[in-house]
Design an enzyme around this catalytic site. Structure first.
Site, PDB file in Angstrom:
ATOM      1  CG  HIS A   1      -0.132  -0.171   2.504  1.00 42.34           C
ATOM      2  ND1 HIS A   1       0.330   0.888   3.219  1.00 42.34           N
ATOM      3  CD2 HIS A   1       0.293  -1.267   3.170  1.00 42.34           C
ATOM      4  CE1 HIS A   1       0.978   0.452   4.282  1.00 42.34           C
ATOM      5  NE2 HIS A   1       0.969  -0.860   4.279  1.00 42.34           N
ATOM      6  CG  ASP A   2      -0.528   4.167   1.428  1.00 44.32           C
ATOM      7  OD1 ASP A   2      -1.412   4.825   0.883  1.00 44.32           O
ATOM      8  OD2 ASP A   2      -0.726   3.448   2.431  1.00 44.32           O
TER       9      ASP A   2
ATOM     10  N   GLY B   1       5.046  -1.015   2.792  1.00 44.49           N
ATOM     11  CA  GLY B   1       4.243   0.158   2.439  1.00 44.49           C
ATOM     12  C   GLY B   1       5.016   1.461   2.407  1.00 44.49           C
TER      13      GLY B   1
END
Lengths: 296, 255
Positions: A121-122, A139
């Site tokens: 994520h991200d 992440g």
């Protein structure tokens, strides 16, 4: 007419370009947008709010756009944006963003992501990045243009990897990696990874002018071969005149890392929209992110 | 009401409770039982004698009950089993492979046959547990952690990335490398789990005494001294008992 094999499940709400090709046993969710010429091999899963550009190839068994593994994720609106001409290998997993991390995972264009790799994520990936097999991006990581990451390397949360850097196989990366360097550990259990030389191929790929490349090589040698502290050597390098752009970027990134927690500049962007959002995201998505994530 | 994709294969007489969803191209074997509100995504395979509790989420390409239709797997409730995870089934008559409540098995993990993962364990991406591994509750294993067969990682411990756990690892510890070394008390996880500052300080005292200066295992003779004391708190007692069980006081260090 897009080529969709009968034995796959494409949500009627999904926006699939007529020239896209979807092979057998694929599953495409309702909020997915697939650009022209993109090919999904067999058993690919596209889910979440995922926007994929043109001429991408996604390998068999890949899962793209699933929920993040971050325990702070509460199921809020989050996106995955993939540019053009990327090649994702077999069994690659890519997750959407999280609410505290800015809600977006971004993959630029012309990247190669090796078999079994994981983009969490991200993360923000720029262009022309090459990742080997089973590379793990935890992440909130930023990979700059032309970075090369070899097999089974694991990269810690909130790390940034500089432009044209090369990371050796099975390297546990826990600090920012400067641009245009070789970075690995001799013995990945006990020898801490560090800068081990100049990544000439990265400099060549960046097509820097001869004078700029020469200054960059000299600066990398000064900063990382010296026994003096990095901050002292940075003062010396930054006094050069003229200071070319690549050298200035190298110095700026080293300064950022020195100022960051545990050698990771991006630690300070926990729980906020990161500055890379302005750099990488198209205006429509940036607007959405700002609407969903009030400034803290 | 279950929601089963028309492209899924659910063999009769598999038992799916109310609220279970099954995605496309998923196969569920005949001896599988799934509790209410468990979500099974597309392309999952669940086979063997598998008992899956309520409120779990099983992501695409997970393979539960690998290694034969007669093997047994038990999964608790509220767990996330991510993409490409493999949970191997344990053949009878041994204990089944067990995954506790509220665990997270991250992408690409492997849980070997007969392993036991207790509640609230987080297993990092690409971690590999060999057969009969036991992870006690609240263990946090980072990415690429690997274990040898028959080892136990004590509760509330943390393994760093790429750690190789080749013998029993003590509870409350931070573990790094291969063969692993003890880097101190896992303060961060303990605070997150609500341990008081006094409890953490007490654990730091006993860790300093037992492990500081010991190349491997514990400083000779110290474990006997601590185990004979009567003023230990619950966590110190648990640590001492664990180390004695694991053979840290003798030549046989761990499994």
């Amino acid at each position: 007419m897009s080529s969709v094999t009968v034995l796959c499940e494409v949500a009627p709400e999904a926006q699939v370009d007529p020239s896209a090709r979807i092979d057998r046993w694929c599953v495409v969710g309702p909020h997915v947008c697939i650009g022209p010429g993109t090919q999904l091999a067999r058993r690919v899963t596209l889910t979440g709010h995922t926007v994929i550009g043109r001429d991408n190839v996604i390998g068999e068994g890949s899962v793209v756009g699933a929920d993040p593994q971050d325990l702070k994720y509460r199921g809020g609106l989050a996106w995955l944006l993939i540019g053009d001409r990327n090649r994702l290998g077999v069994n690659v997993t890519v997750h959407v963003g999280t609410e505290p991390g800015g809600r977006v995972t971004h993959i630029g264009s012309d990247n190669e992501i090796g078999d079994g790799s994981h983009v969490a994520h991200d993360c923000y990936l720029a262009d022309h990045i090459r990742m080997g097999r089973k590379v793990l991006l935890a992440g909130h990581i930023v990979l700059r243009t032309g970075a090369v990451i070899e097999d089974m390397t694991g990269i810690h949360h909130f790390t940034q990897i500089g432009r044209g850097a090369h990371i050796g196989p099975r390297t546990p990366v826990t600090r920012d990696v400067p641009p245009f360097v070789h970075y690995y550990s001799e013995d990945y259990y006990w020898d801490p990874p560090m800068v081990r030389g100049i990544h000439d191929a990265g400099i060549a790929a960046a097509k820097l002018p001869a004078a700029e490349a020469a200054q960059l090589r000299w600066a990398i040698g000064e900063l990382f071969d010296s026994e003096s502290a990095l901050a002292v050597m940075l003062d010396r390098v930054e006094r050069l005149s003229p200071l070319y752009e690549a050298t200035a970027q190298l110095c700026a990134m080293c300064r950022q890392s020195l100022s960051g927690l545990y050698g990771r500049y991006r630690e300070q962007f926990r729980n906020q929209v990161p500055p890379e959002a302005r750099e990488f995201l198209p205006p429509w998505l940036l607007e959405q992110v700002r609407k969903e994530t009030p400034c803290r | 009401m279950t929601d089963i994709s028309p492209h899924a294969v659910v063999a009769c007489p598999a038992n799916l409770a109310k609220g279970v969803t099954v995605g496309a191209f998923t196969f569920i074997g005949p001896k599988v039982r799934v509790g209410p509100n468990t979500r099974i995504d597309n392309n999952v395979v669940i086979d063997g004698d598998a008992d899956i509790g309520p409120d779990n989420h099983i992501y695409p390409f997970a393979l539960i009950g690998a290694d034969g239709a007669s093997g047994r797997v038990c999964i608790g409730r509220g767990s996330q089993i991510r993409e490409h995870v493999v949970v191997a089934a344990a053949p009878p008559p041994g204990e089944p492979t067990r995954i506790g409540d509220f665990t997270l098995l991250s992408t690409g993990c492997y849980v070997g046959a007969g392993s036991r993962v207790d509640e609230r364990v987080v297993l990092g991406t690409y971690s590999q547990l060999a057969e009969n591994t036991h992870l006690e509750e609240h263990v946090w294993a980072s990415a690429f952690t690997g274990t040898e067969r028959d080892v136990t990682i004590g509760r509330y411990s943390f393994t760093s990335g790429y750690a190789g756990i080749d013998h029993d690892a003590p509870p409350y510890a931070m573990l790094q490398g291969f063969p692993f070394r003890i880097r101190g008390v896992n303060t961060h996880n303990l605070k997150r789990c609500g341990f008081s500052d006094e409890s953490i300080e007490a654990l730091k005292d006993i860790f300093r005494s037992l492990f500081n200066g010991a190349e491997h295992g514990v400083v000779p003779g110290r474990l006997g001294e601590w185990s004979s004391r009567v003023d230990l708190d619950e966590n110190q007692r648990y640590l001492v008992d664990f180390l004695r069980r694991a053979g840290y006081d003798g030549a046989d260090r761990g499994a």
